[in-house]
Structures are given as C-alpha cells and as structure tokens.
Scaffold this active site. Structure first.
Site, mmCIF file in Angstrom:
data_model
loop_
_atom_site.group_PDB
_atom_site.id
_atom_site.type_symbol
_atom_site.label_atom_id
_atom_site.label_comp_id
_atom_site.label_asym_id
_atom_site.label_seq_id
_atom_site.Cartn_x
_atom_site.Cartn_y
_atom_site.Cartn_z
ATOM 1 N N ASP A 78 33.487 54.480 40.628
ATOM 2 C CA ASP A 78 34.804 55.339 40.437
ATOM 3 C C ASP A 78 35.331 54.584 39.523
ATOM 4 O O ASP A 78 35.632 53.547 39.231
ATOM 5 C CB ASP A 78 35.664 55.499 41.702
ATOM 6 C CG ASP A 78 36.789 56.182 41.730
ATOM 7 O OD1 ASP A 78 37.098 56.603 40.450
ATOM 8 O OD2 ASP A 78 37.360 56.519 42.619
ATOM 9 N N GLU A 99 34.854 28.664 24.282
ATOM 10 C CA GLU A 99 33.939 28.209 25.297
ATOM 11 C C GLU A 99 32.369 29.014 24.864
ATOM 12 O O GLU A 99 31.521 29.041 25.689
ATOM 13 C CB GLU A 99 34.176 28.716 26.533
ATOM 14 C CG GLU A 99 34.705 30.105 26.853
ATOM 15 C CD GLU A 99 35.057 30.269 28.252
ATOM 16 O OE1 GLU A 99 34.127 30.186 29.107
ATOM 17 O OE2 GLU A 99 36.082 30.626 28.557
ATOM 18 N N CYS A 151 38.802 28.994 29.209
ATOM 19 C CA CYS A 151 40.237 29.826 28.774
ATOM 20 C C CYS A 151 41.050 28.967 28.258
ATOM 21 O O CYS A 151 42.375 29.490 27.970
ATOM 22 C CB CYS A 151 40.381 31.044 29.465
ATOM 23 S SG CYS A 151 39.039 31.990 29.950
ATOM 24 N N THR A 172 34.564 42.975 33.036
ATOM 25 C CA THR A 172 35.718 42.017 32.449
ATOM 26 C C THR A 172 35.183 41.350 31.342
ATOM 27 O O THR A 172 35.761 40.316 30.900
ATOM 28 C CB THR A 172 36.091 40.883 33.350
ATOM 29 O OG1 THR A 172 34.915 40.267 34.058
ATOM 30 C CG2 THR A 172 36.623 41.924 34.790
ATOM 31 N N HIS A 205 47.185 34.343 31.386
ATOM 32 C CA HIS A 205 45.682 34.391 30.941
ATOM 33 C C HIS A 205 45.609 35.620 31.588
ATOM 34 O O HIS A 205 45.621 35.904 32.793
ATOM 35 C CB HIS A 205 45.043 33.091 31.569
ATOM 36 C CG HIS A 205 43.603 33.691 31.245
ATOM 37 N ND1 HIS A 205 42.910 34.030 30.309
ATOM 38 C CD2 HIS A 205 42.449 33.722 32.210
ATOM 39 C CE1 HIS A 205 41.817 34.349 30.511
ATOM 40 N NE2 HIS A 205 41.644 33.935 31.734
ATOM 41 N N LYS A 250 49.018 40.472 39.573
ATOM 42 C CA LYS A 250 48.897 40.239 40.933
ATOM 43 C C LYS A 250 49.677 38.533 41.007
ATOM 44 O O LYS A 250 50.244 38.249 41.884
ATOM 45 C CB LYS A 250 47.505 39.891 41.446
ATOM 46 C CG LYS A 250 46.771 41.116 41.738
ATOM 47 C CD LYS A 250 45.428 40.620 42.392
ATOM 48 C CE LYS A 250 44.387 41.606 42.625
ATOM 49 N NZ LYS A 250 43.197 41.089 43.140
ATOM 50 N N ASN A 298 38.421 40.732 28.213
ATOM 51 C CA ASN A 298 38.798 39.408 28.514
ATOM 52 C C ASN A 298 38.280 38.589 26.962
ATOM 53 O O ASN A 298 37.038 38.710 26.800
ATOM 54 C CB ASN A 298 38.046 38.681 29.688
ATOM 55 C CG ASN A 298 38.725 37.369 29.889
ATOM 56 O OD1 ASN A 298 39.064 36.778 29.297
ATOM 57 N ND2 ASN A 298 37.931 36.843 30.834
ATOM 58 N N SER A 324 38.799 28.259 33.723
ATOM 59 C CA SER A 324 38.154 28.030 34.899
ATOM 60 C C SER A 324 37.527 26.553 34.741
ATOM 61 O O SER A 324 37.333 26.215 33.805
ATOM 62 C CB SER A 324 37.201 28.805 35.066
ATOM 63 O OG SER A 324 37.411 30.201 35.552
HETATM 64 P P1 HMG Z 1 34.511 43.160 42.270
HETATM 65 O O1 HMG Z 1 33.941 42.985 43.527
HETATM 66 O O2 HMG Z 1 33.588 44.343 41.454
HETATM 67 O O3 HMG Z 1 35.834 44.202 42.490
HETATM 68 O O4 HMG Z 1 34.996 42.157 41.519
HETATM 69 P P2 HMG Z 1 36.907 44.296 43.885
HETATM 70 O O5 HMG Z 1 36.031 45.029 44.891
HETATM 71 O O6 HMG Z 1 37.254 43.160 44.283
HETATM 72 O O7 HMG Z 1 37.691 45.290 43.410
HETATM 73 C C1 HMG Z 1 38.545 45.019 42.250
HETATM 74 C C2 HMG Z 1 39.851 45.840 42.441
HETATM 75 O O8 HMG Z 1 39.772 47.417 42.223
HETATM 76 C C3 HMG Z 1 40.420 45.568 43.899
HETATM 77 O O9 HMG Z 1 42.005 45.647 43.777
HETATM 78 C C4 HMG Z 1 40.196 46.953 44.443
HETATM 79 O O10 HMG Z 1 41.002 47.480 45.647
HETATM 80 C C5 HMG Z 1 40.035 47.911 43.290
HETATM 81 P P3 HMG Z 1 42.824 44.340 44.486
HETATM 82 O O11 HMG Z 1 42.499 44.546 45.753
HETATM 83 O O12 HMG Z 1 42.191 43.042 44.065
HETATM 84 O O13 HMG Z 1 44.128 44.804 43.888
HETATM 85 N N1 HMG Z 1 39.503 49.089 43.477
HETATM 86 C C6 HMG Z 1 39.880 50.530 43.237
HETATM 87 N N2 HMG Z 1 41.189 50.803 42.573
HETATM 88 C C7 HMG Z 1 41.436 52.210 42.491
HETATM 89 N N3 HMG Z 1 40.370 53.041 42.681
HETATM 90 C C8 HMG Z 1 39.083 52.837 43.045
HETATM 91 C C9 HMG Z 1 39.005 51.472 43.424
HETATM 92 N N4 HMG Z 1 37.854 50.806 43.951
HETATM 93 C C10 HMG Z 1 38.243 49.357 44.022
HETATM 94 N N5 HMG Z 1 38.308 53.701 43.341
HETATM 95 C C11 HMG Z 1 35.996 40.624 39.754
HETATM 96 C C12 HMG Z 1 35.976 42.046 40.550
HETATM 97 C C13 HMG Z 1 37.129 40.530 38.860
HETATM 98 C C14 HMG Z 1 36.029 39.611 40.685
HETATM 99 C C15 HMG Z 1 34.556 40.492 39.013
HETATM 100 O O14 HMG Z 1 34.566 41.728 37.984
HETATM 101 C C16 HMG Z 1 34.457 39.442 38.189
HETATM 102 O O15 HMG Z 1 33.809 38.463 38.687
HETATM 103 N N6 HMG Z 1 34.774 39.159 36.864
HETATM 104 C C17 HMG Z 1 34.629 37.725 36.373
HETATM 105 C C18 HMG Z 1 35.560 36.860 36.788
HETATM 106 C C19 HMG Z 1 37.058 36.879 36.583
HETATM 107 O O16 HMG Z 1 37.494 37.700 35.824
HETATM 108 N N7 HMG Z 1 37.990 36.200 37.432
HETATM 109 C C20 HMG Z 1 39.283 36.317 37.226
HETATM 110 C C21 HMG Z 1 39.985 34.798 37.508
HETATM 111 S S1 HMG Z 1 39.145 33.296 36.683
HETATM 112 C C22 HMG Z 1 39.697 33.474 35.061
HETATM 113 O O17 HMG Z 1 40.622 34.113 34.811
HETATM 114 C C23 HMG Z 1 38.929 32.476 34.299
HETATM 115 C C24 HMG Z 1 37.928 33.516 33.410
HETATM 116 O O18 HMG Z 1 38.796 34.169 32.502
HETATM 117 C C25 HMG Z 1 37.278 32.407 32.743
HETATM 118 C C26 HMG Z 1 37.434 31.094 32.086
HETATM 119 O O19 HMG Z 1 38.451 30.623 32.034
HETATM 120 O O20 HMG Z 1 36.746 30.853 30.874
HETATM 121 C C27 HMG Z 1 37.124 34.347 33.886
#
Ligand code: HMG
Length: 382
Positions: free
Chosen positions: A29, A79, A111, A152, A233, A242, A272, A304
C-alpha cells in the site's frame, strides 16, 4: 570566538523514483511509504555519480574564489567511499581547485561521519581563525532490490563551510555525545549493500536520542522553550517525527511540529543520504521554515554502530541571504524513472578487473561526473 556554518548547499542526482511506483511494484500500500515512512521520492544515482562527484557538485555551488584560497581543511564524511586507502577528499580538493596547503581526509562512522568532521573543523578554526574548513557529507544508500530497507534508500551530498563569525549558524560549544558498540546497521567490506536489523535500528536511534538529549538538557539547564526547532538525522522522515514526539506534545508545541515538517521538505524527495541527512534537513528548515535571527536550533546526529550527538546552533541575522537559491529548481529538473529504469540503474556496475570501461555520459549535466574506469582508477571530467 563564534564558529559555525558560513555556507551550506546540497546536490542530488538527476533521477528519482516516485515512492508510489515502488509501492505498486512491491505490492505494498503506497500509504505505507508516503505516510508510514513519510517519504515521497527517492533519489537514484546514475553510474556516473559517486560520493566524490556528488560531494564536489554540492561544494562548487557554495564556494567563492576567496573561499578556495582560505580553506585549509577538507573533510569528506562518508560510509560509501570508493577507496579503502585514499581519501575521497583529496580528489574533491583537486576538482574544486582548493589551496594546496590544505589537509584532506575522509571520516567514517555511518551517518555520524560529517558531524565528527564538523566538530573537528570547529576545533581547527578555533586554532586558525582566518582559515575555513570544508566539510562534505556524501553517500549512496543501498539496501538492495526487494529488501526491507529499499524504500529508505537515496543518494546525495551536502557541503558545509565552517568559519569564524559565520553568516548562517553559530554552533554552540554545548554538546552531548554517546557511543555504544552495537550492530543495528553495518556493511562489511565485501558487500555493496548495507545489512540492517530494521526494528532494532529504530529502537537504538530512539535510545541514543534520549541519552544525548537528556544529558545536553541537564548540562545546559535548558528546556524545550529555549528551542525554536529541532532537526534530526532523517533516515526517513517519520523517524525524526517519532523522536520529536518523545520530547514534545503536538498540541502544546505546534510550532515545533510545523518547523519539523519544514525541516523534512528536501529529505522527503531525496531519501536517506546517510552522513548528509541531518544537514539536508537543516537546509530544508533554513530555506522553507520561518525562523528568525537569534533562534536556537537543536541538531541530533545518529550513526549506526553507533554514535549519537545532540548539539545546538544560533541563527544569524542575514542567514537567508547566505543560502543557495536553486535547490528546488535542481529537484524539479530531475527525471522520473519507471521501475524497470530504476532497477537497471541500480544494477549497473563498474568493472572490477582493471580493463577499460567508458561510461555513457551523454545525459550528464552536473559539473562533475565519472567518465571512465581504467587500470583500477576512476577518471572524472575536470
Ligand atoms: P517495515 O517492516 O517495512 O515497516 O520496516 P513497518 O511495518 O515498521 O511500517 C513502517 C511504518 O509504516 C509503521 O509506522 C507502520 O504502522 C506504517 P509506525 O508504527 O512505525 O509509526 N504503515 C502504514 N501507514 C499508513 N498506511 C499503511 C501502512 N502500512 C504500514 N497502509 C524500516 C521499516 C524503516 C525498519 C525498514 O525500511 C528499514 O529497515 N530501513 C533501513 C533502516 C533504517 O532506516 N533505520 C532507521 C534508524 S537507524 C538510522 O537512522 C541509521 C541509518 O541511517 C544508517 C547509518 O547510520 O548509516 C539507517
């Protein structure tokens, strides 16, 4: 002495994928991406753009001839650098024509790399007040086709000039940082893609924010009311939202939430960009927000692995005039990709056997781009 951000600008590659197209192709979706993650578009880099060219493309927009003479420190925070030994900053230094009597280095901590660079640059300018330091954050975020992290992804670079008596933002010396050895996101040397424990990374981001924000507030005796805006970030814009919700209530602090929305303007369309994401958010806030001179901005940096830092800055009187004007125009000129084109661009790779590869650069309109690979060396246009 006041030291901080004198100039700031960013570069994003000339192609993007609409998140609704990605959602359709992955059977998801679209609201999950646009509302759940808070992302509208994702920048896609062609093979002719790497962290070096993107960094140089961001920097050339903000630097004057006088800057090139007075910069004596160039730091690339990345990175997704292209070499294990040679710092990309040495090539960027050459591309831009910076004074040869300069230091050029690359910094890595996911990051957080560019924030480390900024703090180092501050110390350098404190010791050498007539000199300037160029800090560049440049990254390509890749998790893989059909992977959990795919929505992302992104690519781009932010260039930041650090100087005494800065025109945009004085960076205050109050800061709080925190390190813990965790594996929430990492990329071994043999892999082109990052590995990530998505949910755990979200939790750790929140934990690190709480650690450094609380410590900063205790040390400075400041409160929410001392801040006009918070920037984060932004791996995806909902993550920052959040974090903001953990310290402020939307009803009581509507302005903070309005300013947060302004601070995600470019991030929502670029994705990102790892080291540069916090600073892309700062550019968004400066250009699209309605802040005033003297306002305090809080900045949360997270890399991270992991290191977090919360620090702050004070907006300067003429900051609007010191900003680059054409970021919207750059994004509007981008070409939209369909899913097949995105996947082909994602899968394109440079040869690794030392033979000669000439790249198709006919569609390149950026100042800097990669044109050949030969004898294991990248050859750029000059
Ligand atoms: P996921 O399992 O695909 O998604 O992973 P989800 O099931 O957690 O859903 C995401 C959100 O969408 C949730 O919202 C759902 O409710 C919502 P929340 O509950 O969290 O508020 N949702 C909907 N909303 C509206 N309509 C719908 C619907 N369906 C679901 N129909 C995840 C998401 C970000 C984990 C994944 O994409 C991922 O692993 N990304 C990479 C890791 C990342 O970005 N982590 C962030 C923190 S770490 C960081 O920032 C460091 C980084 O930049 C690296 C570095 O430092 O170099 C990553």
């Amino acid at each position: 002495m006041n030291i901080g951000i004198d100039k700031i600008g960013f570069y994003a590659p000339a192609y993007y994928l609409d998140m609704t197209k990605l959602a359709e192709a992955r059977g998801v979706d679209a609201n999950k991406y646009t509302i759940g993650l808070g992302q509208d578009k994702m920048a896609v880099p062609p093979i002719t753009q790497d962290t070096i060219t993107m960094g140089a493309n961001a920097a050339i927009k903000i630097l004057s001839k006088a800057d090139l003479e007075s910069i004596d420190l160039v730091i690339l925070g990345t990175e997704s650098g292209i070499d294990q030994s040679k710092a990309g900053a040495t090539t960027i230094h050459h591309m831009l024509g910076i004074n040869p009597r300069a230091r050029a280095i690359e910094m890595k901590q996911a990051c957080y790399g560019a924030t480390a660079g900024i703090q180092l640059a501050k110390g350098h300018v404190a010791l050498n007040p007539t000199k300037k330091a160029l800090v560049i954050a440049s990254d390509i975020s890749r998790y893989g086709l059909n992977s959990g992290g795919e929505p992302t992804q992104g690519a781009g670079a932010v260039a930041i000039l650090i100087a005494a008596d800065p025109k945009i933002l004085i960076l205050e010396n109050d800061t709080s940082y925190f390190t813990d050895d965790i594996l929430d996101f990492w990329r071994p040397n043999y892999s082109d893609f990052a590995f990530v424990d998505g949910k755990y990374s979200n939790e750790q981001y929140q934990r690190f924010f709480e650690e450094v924000y609380t410590d900063y507030m205790e040390k400075t005796q400041r409160s929410l009311d001392d801040f006009a805006a918070f920037t984060f970030h932004i791996p995806y814009s909902k993550m920052g939202l959040k974090a903001l919700r953990t310290i402020a209530d939307e009803e009581d602090h509507a302005t903070l939430f309005k300013n947060f929305k302004d601070s995600t303007y470019y991030n929502r369309s670029v994705g990102n960009i790892y080291a540069g994401s916090l600073y892309l958010s700062l550019v968004s806030l400066l250009e699209k927000g309605s802040l005033h001179a003297g306002d305090r901005i809080g900045l949360f940096s997270y890399g991270s692995g992991a290191v977090g830092e919360f620090f702050s800055g004070i907006l300067q009187p003429d900051y609007k005039n010191a900003l680059v004007a054409d970021h919207d125009e750059m994004l509007q000129k981008r070409t939209a990709l369909n899913i097949k084109e995105y996947e082909a661009m994602f899968n394109a790779s440079l040869i690794k056997d030392g033979s000669h590869q000439i790249l198709d650069t006919r569609n390149e309109s950026s100042d800097f781009y990669l044109k050949e690979v030969k004898h294991h060396q990248r050859i750029y246009n000059k």
